[in-house]
Design a protein around this motif. Structure first.
Motif, PDB file in Angstrom:
ATOM      1  N   LEU A 261     -15.744   9.186  -0.546  1.00  0.00           N
ATOM      2  CA  LEU A 261     -14.238   9.810  -0.167  1.00  0.00           C
ATOM      3  C   LEU A 261     -13.002   9.348  -1.535  1.00  0.00           C
ATOM      4  O   LEU A 261     -12.282   9.910  -1.957  1.00  0.00           O
ATOM      5  CB  LEU A 261     -13.261   9.889   1.053  1.00  0.00           C
ATOM      6  N   ASN A 262     -13.455   7.882  -1.432  1.00  0.00           N
ATOM      7  CA  ASN A 262     -12.541   6.628  -2.078  1.00  0.00           C
ATOM      8  C   ASN A 262     -12.539   7.328  -3.633  1.00  0.00           C
ATOM      9  O   ASN A 262     -11.555   7.246  -4.006  1.00  0.00           O
ATOM     10  CB  ASN A 262     -12.891   5.251  -1.899  1.00  0.00           C
ATOM     11  N   ALA A 263     -13.997   7.089  -3.850  1.00  0.00           N
ATOM     12  CA  ALA A 263     -13.956   7.830  -5.154  1.00  0.00           C
ATOM     13  C   ALA A 263     -13.417   8.886  -5.574  1.00  0.00           C
ATOM     14  O   ALA A 263     -13.464   9.016  -7.030  1.00  0.00           O
ATOM     15  CB  ALA A 263     -16.187   7.944  -5.427  1.00  0.00           C
ATOM     16  N   VAL A 264     -14.210  10.232  -4.667  1.00  0.00           N
ATOM     17  CA  VAL A 264     -13.354  11.245  -4.539  1.00  0.00           C
ATOM     18  C   VAL A 264     -11.610  11.089  -5.753  1.00  0.00           C
ATOM     19  O   VAL A 264     -11.284  12.310  -5.901  1.00  0.00           O
ATOM     20  CB  VAL A 264     -13.689  12.663  -4.098  1.00  0.00           C
ATOM     21  N   ARG A 265     -10.706  10.447  -4.253  1.00  0.00           N
ATOM     22  CA  ARG A 265      -9.860  10.572  -4.489  1.00  0.00           C
ATOM     23  C   ARG A 265      -9.548   9.637  -5.919  1.00  0.00           C
ATOM     24  O   ARG A 265      -8.040  10.218  -6.344  1.00  0.00           O
ATOM     25  CB  ARG A 265      -8.836   9.746  -3.474  1.00  0.00           C
ATOM     26  N   GLN A 266      -9.754   8.789  -6.490  1.00  0.00           N
ATOM     27  CA  GLN A 266      -9.295   8.196  -7.117  1.00  0.00           C
ATOM     28  C   GLN A 266      -9.441   9.544  -8.645  1.00  0.00           C
ATOM     29  O   GLN A 266      -9.137   9.098  -9.612  1.00  0.00           O
ATOM     30  CB  GLN A 266     -10.524   6.977  -7.161  1.00  0.00           C
ATOM     31  N   LEU A 267     -10.873   9.796  -8.102  1.00  0.00           N
ATOM     32  CA  LEU A 267     -11.586  11.108  -9.632  1.00  0.00           C
ATOM     33  C   LEU A 267      -9.656  12.194  -9.883  1.00  0.00           C
ATOM     34  O   LEU A 267      -9.520  12.152 -10.992  1.00  0.00           O
ATOM     35  CB  LEU A 267     -12.134  11.707  -9.302  1.00  0.00           C
ATOM     36  N   LEU A 268      -9.421  12.608  -8.281  1.00  0.00           N
ATOM     37  CA  LEU A 268      -8.245  13.627  -8.060  1.00  0.00           C
ATOM     38  C   LEU A 268      -7.181  13.112  -8.784  1.00  0.00           C
ATOM     39  O   LEU A 268      -6.127  13.795  -9.667  1.00  0.00           O
ATOM     40  CB  LEU A 268      -8.158  13.929  -7.323  1.00  0.00           C
TER      41      LEU A 268
END
Length: 312
Positions: A261-268
């Motif tokens: 989830l943290n990785a997706v957030r940084q992508l966004l």
């Protein structure tokens, strides 16, 4: 010397707020993140006081040429640093350009001082003897709550002065006194430092967590189950559960999900809406059920993916 006070609403942003530290923060328990940072930076000297309200996994490399020591300031810490359990008040030490991992408790408030490695070693040797220098290289040194109270009271004067008259802190005589006083207070903690022996059991648990993280990153497009991890690491489910509980105080499922989830957030946050759709960002990290993804995202970060600020 430069004094700066900052309030940040994202763990990733906080990780980049201190100059010289190559680090990444990942929020691993749900709720809106709040972080505050007071720092003072000058030639050959760095001081910061950091507070977070959620469990955070911190990884990175310490500054070039500097030796750093930190300590919980307002409450005993129950977490993990360099694979060792920190259960109470303790000095946490890092040499120059040293890789580190810190798993914080739900609420963490700590201070860190960094000095040129040679100067730090010399001062520690003069203040507390060569044995203290050797102890610092063990990374974790328990200290008494009474000594931390002395540190806390001494620093409180500067925090109050910074809030009431920030311009007064930049006077050369004041900044030099601040630097000397802070270093003296921090080194004073060594007087109460107890001999520490490495916790090999906890180190083993920490190593299991690190290996799990590596597997998750190597197979980002396919979520790994607890059973997958047990097979890859050749350990039982109970050992895996104990490892994550001892190191980060969460279950393996919660922790591994938080990584993705943290990785997706940084992508966004690092892409524009027109450049990358939310569904595509989620899919890159193995989230194929968008409604479940959105719910889990909101539970961890306190907002929907659509509410996360995107790059303009």
């Amino acid at each position: 010397m430069e004094f700066r006070s900052t309030t940040l609403a994202d763990a990733h942003d906080l990780s980049h707020a201190v100059p010289g530290w190559e680090q990444a923060y990942r929020q691993i328990t749900p709720g809106r993140f709040e972080g505050t940072l007071f720092q003072a930076n000058g030639p050959g000297f760095q001081f910061y006081c950091e507070a977070t309200n959620r469990r955070v996994a911190q990884t990175g490399v310490s500054p070039t040429g500097l030796w750093s020591i930190g300590v919980p300031l307002y409450a005993p810490m129950h977490g993990t640093f360099q694979g060792q359990a920190v259960d109470g008040y303790a000095i946490m030490a890092l040499g120059e350009r040293e890789e580190f991992q810190l798993y914080t408790p739900e609420s963490m408030h700590y201070v860190v001082v960094s000095l040129p490695a040679g100067i730090m070693e010399e001062l520690v040797g003069i203040t507390a003897g060569d044995a203290a220098v050797r102890q610092l290289r063990k990374h974790v040194l328990p200290v008494s709550g009474e000594s931390v109270a002395v540190l806390r009271a001494g620093l409180a004067r500067y925090f109050e002065a910074g809030e009431s008259n920030p311009a007064g802190l930049v006077e050369p005589s004041v900044t030099q006194f601040f630097q000397d006083e802070v270093v003296s207070l921090m080194l004073g903690l060594l007087d109460s430092a107890a001999d520490a022996t490495r916790d090999f059991t906890h180190s083993t648990y920490s190593d299991i967590v690190r290996r799990c993280e590596r597997l998750v990153h190597d197979q980002a497009d396919r979520p790994l189950t607890v059973l997958d991890l047990c097979r890859r690491l050749r350990c039982c489910r109970r050992t895996l559960q104990t490892s994550f509980h001892r190191v980060a105080n969460v279950t393996p499922v919660e922790y591994l999900r938080s990584i993705r989830l943290n990785a997706v957030r940084q992508l966004l946050r690092s892409t524009a809406s027109a450049e990358l759709l939310i569904g595509d960002a989620a899919a890159r990290w193995g989230f194929t059920h968008l409604s479940c993804f959105a719910r889990e995202y909101r539970e961890l970060f306190g907002e929907l993916p659509s509410q996360t600020p995107r790059k303009c």
